[in-house]
Write a protein that holds these residues in place. Structure first.
Motif, PDB file in Angstrom:
ATOM      1  N   THR A  48       3.214  -1.364 -11.005  1.00 26.18           N
ATOM      2  CA  THR A  48       3.486  -1.922  -9.678  1.00 26.18           C
ATOM      3  C   THR A  48       4.093  -0.874  -8.746  1.00 26.18           C
ATOM      4  O   THR A  48       4.351  -1.170  -7.586  1.00 26.18           O
ATOM      5  CB  THR A  48       4.453  -3.122  -9.768  1.00 26.18           C
ATOM      6  OG1 THR A  48       5.694  -2.687 -10.312  1.00 26.18           O
ATOM      7  CG2 THR A  48       3.872  -4.261 -10.568  1.00 26.18           C
ATOM      8  N   ILE A  68       8.590 -10.254  -5.684  1.00 24.52           N
ATOM      9  CA  ILE A  68       8.623  -9.804  -4.289  1.00 24.52           C
ATOM     10  C   ILE A  68       7.729  -8.582  -4.108  1.00 24.52           C
ATOM     11  O   ILE A  68       6.953  -8.495  -3.151  1.00 24.52           O
ATOM     12  CB  ILE A  68      10.071  -9.532  -3.838  1.00 24.52           C
ATOM     13  CG1 ILE A  68      10.847 -10.853  -3.788  1.00 24.52           C
ATOM     14  CG2 ILE A  68      10.109  -8.814  -2.508  1.00 24.52           C
ATOM     15  CD1 ILE A  68      12.338 -10.699  -3.611  1.00 24.52           C
ATOM     16  N   ASN A  69       7.811  -7.635  -5.041  1.00 32.63           N
ATOM     17  CA  ASN A  69       6.984  -6.454  -4.989  1.00 32.63           C
ATOM     18  C   ASN A  69       5.492  -6.811  -5.108  1.00 32.63           C
ATOM     19  O   ASN A  69       4.651  -6.260  -4.403  1.00 32.63           O
ATOM     20  CB  ASN A  69       7.395  -5.468  -6.102  1.00 32.63           C
ATOM     21  CG  ASN A  69       6.729  -4.132  -5.976  1.00 32.63           C
ATOM     22  OD1 ASN A  69       6.271  -3.775  -4.899  1.00 32.63           O
ATOM     23  ND2 ASN A  69       6.701  -3.390  -7.050  1.00 32.63           N
ATOM     24  N   LEU A  92       4.096  -9.639  -4.268  1.00 34.04           N
ATOM     25  CA  LEU A  92       3.681 -10.297  -3.028  1.00 34.04           C
ATOM     26  C   LEU A  92       3.436  -9.285  -1.918  1.00 34.04           C
ATOM     27  O   LEU A  92       2.528  -9.455  -1.100  1.00 34.04           O
ATOM     28  CB  LEU A  92       4.720 -11.337  -2.602  1.00 34.04           C
ATOM     29  CG  LEU A  92       4.795 -12.604  -3.446  1.00 34.04           C
ATOM     30  CD1 LEU A  92       5.996 -13.446  -3.039  1.00 34.04           C
ATOM     31  CD2 LEU A  92       3.510 -13.402  -3.321  1.00 34.04           C
ATOM     32  N   GLU A  93       4.261  -8.241  -1.857  1.00 31.16           N
ATOM     33  CA  GLU A  93       4.104  -7.225  -0.825  1.00 31.16           C
ATOM     34  C   GLU A  93       2.808  -6.438  -1.000  1.00 31.16           C
ATOM     35  O   GLU A  93       2.235  -5.960  -0.025  1.00 31.16           O
ATOM     36  CB  GLU A  93       5.296  -6.284  -0.815  1.00 31.16           C
ATOM     37  CG  GLU A  93       6.544  -6.925  -0.252  1.00 31.16           C
ATOM     38  CD  GLU A  93       7.770  -6.045  -0.340  1.00 31.16           C
ATOM     39  OE1 GLU A  93       7.661  -4.909  -0.863  1.00 31.16           O
ATOM     40  OE2 GLU A  93       8.844  -6.492   0.102  1.00 31.16           O
ATOM     41  N   THR A  94       2.338  -6.296  -2.239  1.00 25.72           N
ATOM     42  CA  THR A  94       1.072  -5.566  -2.468  1.00 25.72           C
ATOM     43  C   THR A  94      -0.128  -6.367  -1.978  1.00 25.72           C
ATOM     44  O   THR A  94      -1.189  -5.798  -1.775  1.00 25.72           O
ATOM     45  CB  THR A  94       0.879  -5.239  -3.950  1.00 25.72           C
ATOM     46  OG1 THR A  94       0.792  -6.454  -4.716  1.00 25.72           O
ATOM     47  CG2 THR A  94       2.006  -4.366  -4.479  1.00 25.72           C
ATOM     48  N   LYS A 126      -0.293  -7.897   0.909  1.00 29.39           N
ATOM     49  CA  LYS A 126      -0.391  -7.830   2.381  1.00 29.39           C
ATOM     50  C   LYS A 126      -1.412  -6.803   2.819  1.00 29.39           C
ATOM     51  O   LYS A 126      -1.722  -5.842   2.291  1.00 29.39           O
ATOM     52  CB  LYS A 126       0.968  -7.512   2.983  1.00 29.39           C
ATOM     53  CG  LYS A 126       1.944  -8.634   2.814  1.00 29.39           C
ATOM     54  CD  LYS A 126       3.257  -8.258   3.447  1.00 29.39           C
ATOM     55  CE  LYS A 126       4.271  -9.376   3.214  1.00 29.39           C
ATOM     56  NZ  LYS A 126       5.554  -9.059   3.769  1.00 29.39           N
TER      57      LYS A 126
END
Length: 170
Positions: A46, A163-164, A166-168, A170
């Motif tokens: 990740t 959280i990490n 989910l950010e990937t 975007k």
């Protein structure tokens, strides 16, 4: 693909552990092992930095120390301790770990109270014919894997892994 693994592995392992603990009063070792190994594989993929992975491992070590003390004093079962330690790896040494441990404690207290109430009314429950697993009615232990799973589900949205992931997306 890596984000999907984060979304699936942690919740699925917790659900399997909870149901297993409910019906058999055991948590399979492979569930905790899958949680720990999958963290070690997924975290670098990740893009998590080595020092951050180290903090996640430190969180697991801190929870291990607490669980070891509880296990040694016969307060916590071995399966519960292993599951809690493996799940702590997914949270790291931050506020989400405190939230996770806090949720597990509160849910565990409520679960214990509910099971003790059910056991005190076991004759009525058996007479009515409500479908309650025998492990809840007759075992002397509390299936704490259920509390660990629910606490994990409650705290997981705040975990750096999720959280990490989910950010990937975007």
């Amino acid at each position: 693909m890596i984000a999907a693994a984060v979304f699936v592995i942690f919740p699925l392992c917790l659900a399997i552990a909870a149901f297993s603990d409910l019906f058999t009063m055991t948590i399979p070792n492979r569930v905790s092992l899958i949680l720990a190994i999958s963290f070690l594989i997924i975290a670098p993929l990740t893009g998590m930095a080595i020092p951050v992975i180290g903090m996640h491992l430190a969180a697991g070590l801190a929870v291990f120390c607490g669980c070891f003390a509880l296990f040694a004093s016969n307060v916590m079962g071995g399966g519960d301790a292993k599951l809690l330690i493996a799940a702590a790896l997914w949270f790291g040494f931050n506020q989400s770990l405190i939230l996770f441990i806090g949720c597990v404690g509160v849910i565990g207290g409520l679960l214990t109270f509910a099971i003790l109430m059910i056991r005190s009314q076991s004759n009525t429950i058996l007479a009515i014919g409500l479908p309650v697993p025998g492990s809840i009615l007759f075992a002397k232990k509390i299936p704490y894997g259920i509390a660990i799973a629910i606490g994990g589900f409650m705290a997981f949205p705040h975990s750096p892994m999720l959280i990490n992931a989910l950010e990937t997306l975007k």
